[in-house]
Design an enzyme around this catalytic site. Structure first.
Site, PDB file in Angstrom:
ATOM      1  N   GLU A 101       8.325   1.641   4.088  1.00 30.24           N
ATOM      2  CA  GLU A 101       7.981   0.820   5.251  1.00 30.24           C
ATOM      3  C   GLU A 101       8.101  -0.636   4.848  1.00 30.24           C
ATOM      4  OE1 GLU A 101       3.761   0.492   6.235  1.00 30.24           O
ATOM      5  OE2 GLU A 101       4.211   0.139   8.338  1.00 30.24           O
TER       6      GLU A 101
ATOM      7  N   HIS B 160       2.144  -0.569  15.113  1.00 33.52           N
ATOM      8  CA  HIS B 160       1.131   0.476  14.999  1.00 33.52           C
ATOM      9  C   HIS B 160      -0.081   0.116  15.853  1.00 33.52           C
ATOM     10  CE1 HIS B 160       2.938   2.735  11.786  1.00 33.52           C
ATOM     11  NE2 HIS B 160       2.934   1.729  10.936  1.00 33.52           N
TER      12      HIS B 160
ATOM     13  N   HIS C 158       0.855  -1.200   0.000  1.00 32.80           N
ATOM     14  CA  HIS C 158       0.000   0.000   0.000  1.00 32.80           C
ATOM     15  C   HIS C 158       0.881   1.235   0.000  1.00 32.80           C
ATOM     16  CE1 HIS C 158       0.977  -0.444   4.318  1.00 32.80           C
ATOM     17  NE2 HIS C 158       0.938   0.868   4.340  1.00 32.80           N
TER      18      HIS C 158
ATOM     19  N   HIS D  91       4.774   7.343   2.374  1.00 34.62           N
ATOM     20  CA  HIS D  91       5.601   6.147   2.186  1.00 34.62           C
ATOM     21  C   HIS D  91       4.964   5.130   1.254  1.00 34.62           C
ATOM     22  CE1 HIS D  91       3.120   4.496   5.644  1.00 34.62           C
ATOM     23  NE2 HIS D  91       3.182   3.399   4.924  1.00 34.62           N
TER      24      HIS D  91
ATOM     25  N   TYR E 191      10.292   1.915   9.566  1.00 37.48           N
ATOM     26  CA  TYR E 191      10.316   2.941   8.515  1.00 37.48           C
ATOM     27  C   TYR E 191      11.727   3.432   8.286  1.00 37.48           C
ATOM     28  CZ  TYR E 191       5.255   3.474   8.796  1.00 37.48           C
ATOM     29  OH  TYR E 191       3.915   3.254   8.759  1.00 37.48           O
TER      30      TYR E 191
ATOM     31  N   HIS F 232      -5.341  -2.216   4.878  1.00 43.38           N
ATOM     32  CA  HIS F 232      -5.348  -1.019   4.031  1.00 43.38           C
ATOM     33  C   HIS F 232      -4.755  -1.331   2.669  1.00 43.38           C
ATOM     34  CE1 HIS F 232      -1.639  -1.226   6.130  1.00 43.38           C
ATOM     35  NE2 HIS F 232      -1.453   0.019   6.483  1.00 43.38           N
TER      36      HIS F 232
END
Lengths: 95, 307
Positions: free
Chosen positions: B265, B246, B153, B214, B255, B199
């Site tokens: 990431e 997260h 993503h 990112h 990251y 996501h």
């Protein structure tokens, strides 16, 4: 052979640091743990470590045109992660 | 409601120096170079990806993202979505087949946050790298670096999150898997999915349009994230934060930056989402924990350093 170490003074912050010719100004700032310039991507892309060179010689690597125009570059404005000292320097932090 | 958008298909990233970029993306990150074109662009992929490429690098004088493209299920779906976008106020531009090597025609439009998105239905499918589709071995020998399995993503920063929400949900058929909401009810972050992943694209509220935060790549497990961290240190690659977890999506992550300052990431794990699931909400007051679950404190750089 180790390269010459130069003294970099900040005109608008009460600080100075040392930096050799293989180190970017930002690398010098980071290695001496002083908070003279904002640390961002360290790759010339994000623009947060912008400085103006007031005196001294330096070389520079390519940096993002979005953050430093050709005119600015000619006037000694640049990203400290892309600027390498060739003499003692006086710089102004622009953040 | 699903509208035939399947998955992230590609992202074109601007780099300042191609040789340095390839050292990063191929040797450290571990993407595989699959092609180059007459514009000097270099095409890369992760090993499990069936399509020809997912990452395109373009050398120019600024960093950031040119566009990102999503693959739809077939050409008739592409045509239907193209019509709907135009009818609902998102004028499209057709990029002809072959403009990207091995990719069919693309339909490009600008999201309310200013980012360029594309849809396409056709791309050459040489298959997973290094293993046969018949009686496949578990993984190919000869992978380099962090050995990511897929481009997962991207996270983008921009101003009009409500506009993007309407575009992605009403027209493109994504679901809102997770969100961050401030005390006045305004959305500070939206995490959207067109699959069952947590996501497929995410947006965070920011004053400027069209900013790139990112591109993210999938690793198999936490040990791989720690190994990625070791590689980042071994190569003195600029790090942003991690390894950590997260709160949003609960992924385990690290990251770091490419040599042009674009953030990458690598991550593993995390939540899943089905269309009947309610949206997960984080309160903006808990943003520190939402972004970095262990430190529970934002580093300023994560919000302000963008390309």
């Amino acid at each position: 052979m180790s390269s010459a170490v130069h003294t970099i003074s900040l005109s608008n912050r009460d600080s100075q640091f040392h930096c050799n010719e293989q180190q970017s100004l930002l690398h010098g700032v980071e290695s001496q743990r002083i908070k003279a310039v904002q640390i961002g991507c360290r790759g010339g892309g994000c623009g947060v470590c912008k400085v103006r060179v007031l005196s001294g010689d330096y070389s520079s690597k390519k940096m993002s045109r979005k953050h430093v125009s050709a005119d600015e570059l000619n006037q000694g404005v640049g990203l400290s992660c892309r600027i390498f000292p060739l003499s003692d320097m006086v710089i102004e932090a622009l953040d | 409601m699903k509208k035939g958008v399947m998955r992230p298909g590609h992202i074109q990233i601007r780099v300042l120096d191609m040789d340095a970029a390839l050292g990063h993306y191929c040797d450290l990150l571990g993407l595989i170079e699959v092609d180059r074109d007459d514009q000097g662009r270099v095409y890369l992929k992760c090993w499990t990806e069936v399509d020809k490429f997912s990452i395109v690098l373009r050398e120019t004088d600024e960093a950031g993202m040119d566009f990102t493209g999503y693959k739809v299920i077939d050409e008739s779906t592409l045509e239907a979505l193209e019509n709907e976008l135009n009818q609902k106020g998102y004028p499209t531009t057709e990029i002809p087949a072959g403009e990207l090597n091995g990719c069919g025609r693309r339909v490009r439009f600008t999201a309310p946050t200013g980012h360029s998105f594309e849809l396409f239905a056709t791309k050459e499918q040489p298959g997973k790298w290094g293993i046969s589709p018949r009686n496949p071995e578990a993984w190919p020998r000869g992978l380099k670096g962090m050995r990511p399995t897929r481009f997962d993503h991207c996270l983008l920063y921009g101003d009009d999150l409500e506009g993007n929400l309407s575009l992605f949900i009403d027209i493109l058929g994504f679901d809102l898997a997770e969100q961050v909401v401030d005390p006045e009810g305004n959305k500070a972050a939206i995490f959207l999915t067109c699959s069952s992943k947590a996501h497929d694209v995410a947006f965070i509220k920011h004053d400027e349009k069209d900013k790139f935060h990112h591109a993210s790549f999938w690793l198999e497990n936490w040990q791989d994230v720690l190994r990625a961290a070791d590689l980042i240190s071994m190569t003195d690659t600029p790090i942003d934060i991690g390894p950590t977890r997260h709160g949003l999506t609960h992924g385990q992550t690290i990251y770091f930056f490419d040599p042009s300052g674009n953030r990458n990431e690598v991550f593993c794990g995390g939540d899943y989402h089905y269309p009947d699931h309610p949206t997960v909400t984080w309160d903006a007051e808990e943003l520190g924990k939402a972004i970095f679950y262990h430190d529970r404190e934002l580093n300023e750089r994560f919000l302000t350093v963008l390309t």
